[in-house]
Motif scaffolding. Structure first.
Motif, PDB file in Angstrom:
ATOM      1  N   ILE A   1      40.868  53.599  36.321  1.00  0.00           N
ATOM      2  CA  ILE A   1      41.048  52.290  35.245  1.00  0.00           C
ATOM      3  C   ILE A   1      41.721  51.338  36.030  1.00  0.00           C
ATOM      4  O   ILE A   1      42.730  51.450  36.617  1.00  0.00           O
ATOM      5  N   SER A   2      40.951  50.141  36.140  1.00  0.00           N
ATOM      6  CA  SER A   2      41.800  48.998  36.477  1.00  0.00           C
ATOM      7  C   SER A   2      42.169  48.162  35.478  1.00  0.00           C
ATOM      8  O   SER A   2      41.442  47.758  34.540  1.00  0.00           O
ATOM      9  N   THR A   3      43.250  47.402  35.873  1.00  0.00           N
ATOM     10  CA  THR A   3      43.829  46.578  34.665  1.00  0.00           C
ATOM     11  C   THR A   3      44.477  45.247  35.385  1.00  0.00           C
ATOM     12  O   THR A   3      44.544  45.324  36.355  1.00  0.00           O
ATOM     13  N   GLN A   4      44.408  44.302  34.644  1.00  0.00           N
ATOM     14  CA  GLN A   4      45.101  43.155  35.249  1.00  0.00           C
ATOM     15  C   GLN A   4      46.494  42.810  34.577  1.00  0.00           C
ATOM     16  O   GLN A   4      46.506  43.297  33.416  1.00  0.00           O
ATOM     17  N   CYS A   5      47.703  42.486  35.344  1.00  0.00           N
ATOM     18  CA  CYS A   5      48.942  42.144  34.669  1.00  0.00           C
ATOM     19  C   CYS A   5      49.184  41.037  33.848  1.00  0.00           C
ATOM     20  O   CYS A   5      48.232  39.967  34.290  1.00  0.00           O
TER      21      CYS A   5
ATOM     22  N   CYS B   1      41.862  36.554  44.589  1.00  0.00           N
ATOM     23  CA  CYS B   1      42.729  36.451  43.010  1.00  0.00           C
ATOM     24  C   CYS B   1      43.101  35.106  42.961  1.00  0.00           C
ATOM     25  O   CYS B   1      43.603  34.195  44.025  1.00  0.00           O
ATOM     26  N   HIS B   2      43.707  34.769  41.758  1.00  0.00           N
ATOM     27  CA  HIS B   2      44.390  33.598  41.574  1.00  0.00           C
ATOM     28  C   HIS B   2      45.721  33.537  42.268  1.00  0.00           C
ATOM     29  O   HIS B   2      46.570  34.393  42.244  1.00  0.00           O
ATOM     30  N   LYS B   3      45.754  32.601  43.173  1.00  0.00           N
ATOM     31  CA  LYS B   3      47.229  32.245  43.709  1.00  0.00           C
ATOM     32  C   LYS B   3      48.003  33.359  44.537  1.00  0.00           C
ATOM     33  O   LYS B   3      48.941  33.505  44.598  1.00  0.00           O
ATOM     34  N   LEU B   4      46.897  34.267  45.045  1.00  0.00           N
ATOM     35  CA  LEU B   4      47.162  35.513  45.854  1.00  0.00           C
ATOM     36  C   LEU B   4      48.360  36.488  45.116  1.00  0.00           C
ATOM     37  O   LEU B   4      49.151  37.074  45.800  1.00  0.00           O
ATOM     38  N   THR B   5      48.143  36.346  43.868  1.00  0.00           N
ATOM     39  CA  THR B   5      48.918  37.222  42.927  1.00  0.00           C
ATOM     40  C   THR B   5      48.535  38.634  43.061  1.00  0.00           C
ATOM     41  O   THR B   5      49.589  39.587  42.627  1.00  0.00           O
ATOM     42  N   PHE B   6      47.424  38.836  43.380  1.00  0.00           N
ATOM     43  CA  PHE B   6      46.830  40.321  43.159  1.00  0.00           C
ATOM     44  C   PHE B   6      47.299  41.131  41.859  1.00  0.00           C
ATOM     45  O   PHE B   6      48.125  42.175  41.814  1.00  0.00           O
ATOM     46  N   PRO B   7      46.992  40.497  40.687  1.00  0.00           N
ATOM     47  CA  PRO B   7      47.328  41.041  39.382  1.00  0.00           C
ATOM     48  C   PRO B   7      46.959  42.174  39.026  1.00  0.00           C
ATOM     49  O   PRO B   7      47.217  43.011  37.871  1.00  0.00           O
ATOM     50  N   TRP B   8      46.194  43.163  39.845  1.00  0.00           N
ATOM     51  CA  TRP B   8      45.462  44.293  39.011  1.00  0.00           C
ATOM     52  C   TRP B   8      46.256  45.592  39.521  1.00  0.00           C
ATOM     53  O   TRP B   8      46.914  45.468  40.346  1.00  0.00           O
ATOM     54  N   ARG B   9      46.115  46.674  38.616  1.00  0.00           N
ATOM     55  CA  ARG B   9      46.648  47.702  38.793  1.00  0.00           C
ATOM     56  C   ARG B   9      45.676  48.921  38.584  1.00  0.00           C
ATOM     57  O   ARG B   9      44.670  48.673  37.743  1.00  0.00           O
ATOM     58  N   PHE B  10      45.474  49.887  39.516  1.00  0.00           N
ATOM     59  CA  PHE B  10      44.562  51.032  39.376  1.00  0.00           C
ATOM     60  C   PHE B  10      45.526  52.277  38.884  1.00  0.00           C
ATOM     61  O   PHE B  10      46.542  52.531  39.248  1.00  0.00           O
ATOM     62  N   TYR B  11      44.953  53.170  37.871  1.00  0.00           N
ATOM     63  CA  TYR B  11      45.486  54.153  37.246  1.00  0.00           C
ATOM     64  C   TYR B  11      44.110  55.293  37.413  1.00  0.00           C
ATOM     65  O   TYR B  11      43.354  55.199  37.374  1.00  0.00           O
ATOM     66  N   SER B  12      44.839  56.532  37.798  1.00  0.00           N
ATOM     67  CA  SER B  12      43.828  57.436  37.973  1.00  0.00           C
ATOM     68  C   SER B  12      44.185  58.659  36.754  1.00  0.00           C
ATOM     69  O   SER B  12      45.242  58.929  36.236  1.00  0.00           O
TER      70      SER B  12
END
Length: 96
Positions: free
Chosen positions: A92-96, A38-49
């Motif tokens: 569902i995965s999203t990016q912040c 990931c970009h600059k180790l920001t881990f921008p994704w979130r997972f939703y069930s």
């Protein structure tokens, strides 16, 4: 199975089993996904069930949208319904 073989033989599957997948397997998969670069180790994704109640709402919306241009047959509705309601989990995965 070799990595390249797994990548090139991967296929999308639309037939889902109705049995529930163990929560531990889901968490293990999410943890593995978090190891992706990931970009600059920001881990921008979130997972939703998404639970069954919300999936039913999404299904209603999907049927409404898909039937705007053409009327859907009962068989088409059944196929769409199985895609939304049969999987034990909808993540569902999203990016912040």
């Amino acid at each position: 199975m070799e990595t390249l073989e797994a990548i090139f033989s991967r296929r999308t599957i639309h037939e889902f089993e109705t049995r529930k997948v163990n929560e531990e397997i889901i968490v293990k998969g999410i943890k593995a996904a978090n190891q992706a670069p990931c970009h600059k180790l920001t881990f921008p994704w979130r997972f939703y069930s998404i639970g069954l109640d919300k999936r039913s709402e999404i299904l209603s919306l999907a049927l409404e949208l898909k039937s705007q241009k053409n009327s859907l047959t009962e068989k088409s509705k059944e196929v769409i319904e199985k895609k939304y309601l049969n999987p034990s989990h909808l993540l569902i995965s999203t990016q912040c």
